[in-house]
Design a protein around this motif. Structure first.
Motif, PDB file in Angstrom:
ATOM      1  N   MET A  58       0.833  -0.881  -0.062  1.00  0.00           N
ATOM      2  CA  MET A  58       0.118  -0.045   0.008  1.00  0.00           C
ATOM      3  C   MET A  58       0.997   1.408   0.207  1.00  0.00           C
ATOM      4  SD  MET A  58      -3.395   1.695   3.010  1.00  0.00           S
ATOM      5  CE  MET A  58      -4.634   0.071   1.868  1.00  0.00           C
ATOM      6  N   ARG A  59       0.604   2.235  -0.633  1.00  0.00           N
ATOM      7  CA  ARG A  59       1.360   3.648  -0.832  1.00  0.00           C
ATOM      8  C   ARG A  59       0.456   4.010  -0.512  1.00  0.00           C
ATOM      9  NH1 ARG A  59       1.391   6.869  -5.488  1.00  0.00           N
ATOM     10  NH2 ARG A  59      -0.445   5.936  -6.102  1.00  0.00           N
ATOM     11  N   ASP A  60       1.198   5.263   0.246  1.00  0.00           N
ATOM     12  CA  ASP A  60       0.347   6.835   0.740  1.00  0.00           C
ATOM     13  C   ASP A  60       0.202   8.062  -0.265  1.00  0.00           C
ATOM     14  OD1 ASP A  60       0.053   5.304   2.998  1.00  0.00           O
ATOM     15  OD2 ASP A  60       1.882   6.202   4.002  1.00  0.00           O
ATOM     16  N   VAL A  61      -0.605   8.080   0.373  1.00  0.00           N
ATOM     17  CA  VAL A  61      -0.521   9.163  -1.447  1.00  0.00           C
ATOM     18  C   VAL A  61      -1.381  10.636  -0.031  1.00  0.00           C
ATOM     19  CG1 VAL A  61      -2.336  10.641  -2.677  1.00  0.00           C
ATOM     20  CG2 VAL A  61      -1.640   8.016  -3.027  1.00  0.00           C
ATOM     21  N   ALA A  62      -0.107  11.677   0.133  1.00  0.00           N
ATOM     22  CA  ALA A  62      -0.069  13.152   0.771  1.00  0.00           C
ATOM     23  C   ALA A  62      -1.574  14.065   0.284  1.00  0.00           C
ATOM     24  CB  ALA A  62       0.131  13.158   1.549  1.00  0.00           C
ATOM     25  N   ILE A  63      -2.306  14.725   0.745  1.00  0.00           N
ATOM     26  CA  ILE A  63      -2.984  15.612   0.080  1.00  0.00           C
ATOM     27  C   ILE A  63      -3.311  16.834   0.889  1.00  0.00           C
ATOM     28  CG2 ILE A  63      -5.185  13.600  -0.965  1.00  0.00           C
ATOM     29  CD1 ILE A  63      -6.857  14.216   1.163  1.00  0.00           C
ATOM     30  N   THR A  64      -3.695  18.132  -0.089  1.00  0.00           N
ATOM     31  CA  THR A  64      -3.561  19.541   0.881  1.00  0.00           C
ATOM     32  C   THR A  64      -4.395  19.208   1.436  1.00  0.00           C
ATOM     33  OG1 THR A  64      -3.220  20.647  -1.429  1.00  0.00           O
ATOM     34  CG2 THR A  64      -1.570  20.030  -0.843  1.00  0.00           C
ATOM     35  N   GLU A  95     -13.053  14.608  -4.769  1.00  0.00           N
ATOM     36  CA  GLU A  95     -13.688  13.583  -5.162  1.00  0.00           C
ATOM     37  C   GLU A  95     -12.718  12.204  -5.693  1.00  0.00           C
ATOM     38  OE1 GLU A  95     -15.345  15.764  -8.243  1.00  0.00           O
ATOM     39  OE2 GLU A  95     -16.543  16.638  -6.444  1.00  0.00           O
ATOM     40  N   LEU A  96     -13.518  10.512  -5.793  1.00  0.00           N
ATOM     41  CA  LEU A  96     -12.626   9.570  -6.061  1.00  0.00           C
ATOM     42  C   LEU A  96     -11.971   9.903  -7.206  1.00  0.00           C
ATOM     43  CD1 LEU A  96     -11.882   6.819  -5.386  1.00  0.00           C
ATOM     44  CD2 LEU A  96     -14.543   6.475  -5.674  1.00  0.00           C
ATOM     45  N   TYR A  97     -12.967  10.337  -8.244  1.00  0.00           N
ATOM     46  CA  TYR A  97     -12.748  10.060  -9.800  1.00  0.00           C
ATOM     47  C   TYR A  97     -11.304  10.850 -10.115  1.00  0.00           C
ATOM     48  CZ  TYR A  97     -13.721  14.266 -11.568  1.00  0.00           C
ATOM     49  OH  TYR A  97     -14.409  15.836 -11.697  1.00  0.00           O
ATOM     50  N   LYS A  98     -11.187  12.006  -8.742  1.00  0.00           N
ATOM     51  CA  LYS A  98     -10.175  12.570  -9.265  1.00  0.00           C
ATOM     52  C   LYS A  98      -8.753  12.108  -8.533  1.00  0.00           C
ATOM     53  CE  LYS A  98     -12.380  17.415  -9.426  1.00  0.00           C
ATOM     54  NZ  LYS A  98     -13.047  18.313  -8.412  1.00  0.00           N
ATOM     55  N   ILE A  99      -8.661  11.497  -7.534  1.00  0.00           N
ATOM     56  CA  ILE A  99      -7.398  10.438  -7.099  1.00  0.00           C
ATOM     57  C   ILE A  99      -6.704   9.841  -7.992  1.00  0.00           C
ATOM     58  CG2 ILE A  99      -6.946   9.422  -5.083  1.00  0.00           C
ATOM     59  CD1 ILE A  99      -9.514  10.801  -2.736  1.00  0.00           C
ATOM     60  N   LEU A 100      -8.192   8.639  -8.775  1.00  0.00           N
ATOM     61  CA  LEU A 100      -7.582   7.859  -9.432  1.00  0.00           C
ATOM     62  C   LEU A 100      -7.214   8.414 -10.735  1.00  0.00           C
ATOM     63  CD1 LEU A 100     -10.440   5.923  -9.431  1.00  0.00           C
ATOM     64  CD2 LEU A 100      -8.398   5.093  -7.968  1.00  0.00           C
ATOM     65  N   LYS A 101      -7.523   9.500 -11.228  1.00  0.00           N
ATOM     66  CA  LYS A 101      -6.406  10.309 -12.660  1.00  0.00           C
ATOM     67  C   LYS A 101      -5.079  10.740 -11.870  1.00  0.00           C
ATOM     68  CE  LYS A 101      -6.923  14.320 -15.611  1.00  0.00           C
ATOM     69  NZ  LYS A 101      -8.263  14.920 -15.578  1.00  0.00           N
ATOM     70  N   PHE A 102      -5.321  11.969 -10.773  1.00  0.00           N
ATOM     71  CA  PHE A 102      -3.585  12.024 -10.123  1.00  0.00           C
ATOM     72  C   PHE A 102      -3.056  11.146  -9.973  1.00  0.00           C
ATOM     73  CE2 PHE A 102      -7.169  15.815 -10.018  1.00  0.00           C
ATOM     74  CZ  PHE A 102      -7.009  16.487 -11.099  1.00  0.00           C
ATOM     75  N   GLU A 103      -3.475  10.106  -9.186  1.00  0.00           N
ATOM     76  CA  GLU A 103      -2.518   9.290  -8.593  1.00  0.00           C
ATOM     77  C   GLU A 103      -1.774   8.220 -10.025  1.00  0.00           C
ATOM     78  OE1 GLU A 103      -0.564   9.344  -6.175  1.00  0.00           O
ATOM     79  OE2 GLU A 103      -1.336  11.020  -5.811  1.00  0.00           O
ATOM     80  N   GLU A 125      -3.023  -2.410  -7.308  1.00  0.00           N
ATOM     81  CA  GLU A 125      -3.037  -0.911  -6.612  1.00  0.00           C
ATOM     82  C   GLU A 125      -3.515  -0.515  -5.413  1.00  0.00           C
ATOM     83  OE1 GLU A 125      -0.827   3.297  -8.428  1.00  0.00           O
ATOM     84  OE2 GLU A 125      -1.954   1.528  -9.586  1.00  0.00           O
ATOM     85  N   CYS A 126      -3.347  -0.234  -4.351  1.00  0.00           N
ATOM     86  CA  CYS A 126      -4.023  -0.121  -3.394  1.00  0.00           C
ATOM     87  C   CYS A 126      -3.690   1.595  -2.709  1.00  0.00           C
ATOM     88  CB  CYS A 126      -3.918  -1.133  -2.117  1.00  0.00           C
ATOM     89  SG  CYS A 126      -4.731  -0.545  -0.822  1.00  0.00           S
ATOM     90  N   ALA A 174     -12.040   6.519 -15.281  1.00  0.00           N
ATOM     91  CA  ALA A 174     -11.917   6.771 -14.208  1.00  0.00           C
ATOM     92  C   ALA A 174     -13.185   6.207 -13.283  1.00  0.00           C
ATOM     93  CB  ALA A 174     -11.323   8.016 -12.763  1.00  0.00           C
ATOM     94  N   LYS A 175     -14.283   7.119 -13.971  1.00  0.00           N
ATOM     95  CA  LYS A 175     -15.695   7.537 -13.851  1.00  0.00           C
ATOM     96  C   LYS A 175     -16.211   6.107 -14.095  1.00  0.00           C
ATOM     97  CE  LYS A 175     -16.150  12.116 -13.847  1.00  0.00           C
ATOM     98  NZ  LYS A 175     -16.913  12.964 -15.016  1.00  0.00           N
ATOM     99  N   MET A 176     -15.434   5.511 -15.652  1.00  0.00           N
ATOM    100  CA  MET A 176     -16.113   3.926 -15.751  1.00  0.00           C
ATOM    101  C   MET A 176     -15.175   2.810 -14.888  1.00  0.00           C
ATOM    102  SD  MET A 176     -14.333   1.890 -19.625  1.00  0.00           S
ATOM    103  CE  MET A 176     -13.437   1.638 -18.689  1.00  0.00           C
ATOM    104  N   PHE A 177     -14.372   2.988 -14.833  1.00  0.00           N
ATOM    105  CA  PHE A 177     -14.241   1.982 -13.418  1.00  0.00           C
ATOM    106  C   PHE A 177     -14.911   1.900 -12.127  1.00  0.00           C
ATOM    107  CE2 PHE A 177      -9.789   1.565 -15.542  1.00  0.00           C
ATOM    108  CZ  PHE A 177      -9.934   0.199 -16.625  1.00  0.00           C
ATOM    109  N   ILE A 178     -14.691   3.090 -11.948  1.00  0.00           N
ATOM    110  CA  ILE A 178     -16.132   3.672 -10.659  1.00  0.00           C
ATOM    111  C   ILE A 178     -17.493   2.912 -10.439  1.00  0.00           C
ATOM    112  CG2 ILE A 178     -17.057   5.484  -9.251  1.00  0.00           C
ATOM    113  CD1 ILE A 178     -14.357   6.569  -9.941  1.00  0.00           C
ATOM    114  N   ALA A 179     -18.419   2.573 -12.268  1.00  0.00           N
ATOM    115  CA  ALA A 179     -19.567   2.841 -12.344  1.00  0.00           C
ATOM    116  C   ALA A 179     -19.241   1.369 -12.389  1.00  0.00           C
ATOM    117  CB  ALA A 179     -19.641   3.305 -13.474  1.00  0.00           C
ATOM    118  N   GLU A 180     -19.113   0.859 -13.060  1.00  0.00           N
ATOM    119  CA  GLU A 180     -18.600  -1.051 -13.240  1.00  0.00           C
ATOM    120  C   GLU A 180     -18.415  -2.336 -11.644  1.00  0.00           C
ATOM    121  OE1 GLU A 180     -15.878  -1.948 -15.738  1.00  0.00           O
ATOM    122  OE2 GLU A 180     -17.369  -0.918 -18.102  1.00  0.00           O
TER     123      GLU A 180
END
Length: 71
Positions: free
Chosen positions: A1-7, A12-20, A63-64, A29-35
């Motif tokens: 598991m990898r730590d991700v720091a936010i400021t 929003e969930l889809y933004k984290i998936l995209k930016f990481e 990936e976690c 991201a939206k497609m994987f979430i919807a599925e």
């Protein structure tokens, strides 16, 4: 598991998936979430705009990441 720091939170969930780099685009991201392929704190999450805060964990396939606050 990898730590991700936010400021700031929440993010929003889809933004984290995209930016990481867990997905190639916001649309993907939206497609994987919807599925139902994304887990938040071990539970399937289908809301694209789910608010993510420090302490949450996100998993997509093998990936976690864990969200922490960068103060």
């Amino acid at each position: 598991m990898r730590d991700v720091a936010i400021t700031h939170q929440p993010v929003e969930l889809y933004k984290i998936l995209k930016f990481e780099g867990m997905v190639r685009s916001g649309g993907e991201a939206k497609m994987f979430i919807a599925e139902g392929k994304v887990l938040v704190n071990g539970e399937i999450e289908t809301r694209k705009r789910k608010k993510i805060v420090a302490g949450d964990s996100i998993q997509l396939f093998d990936e976690c990441i864990r969200i922490c606050l960068d103060e």
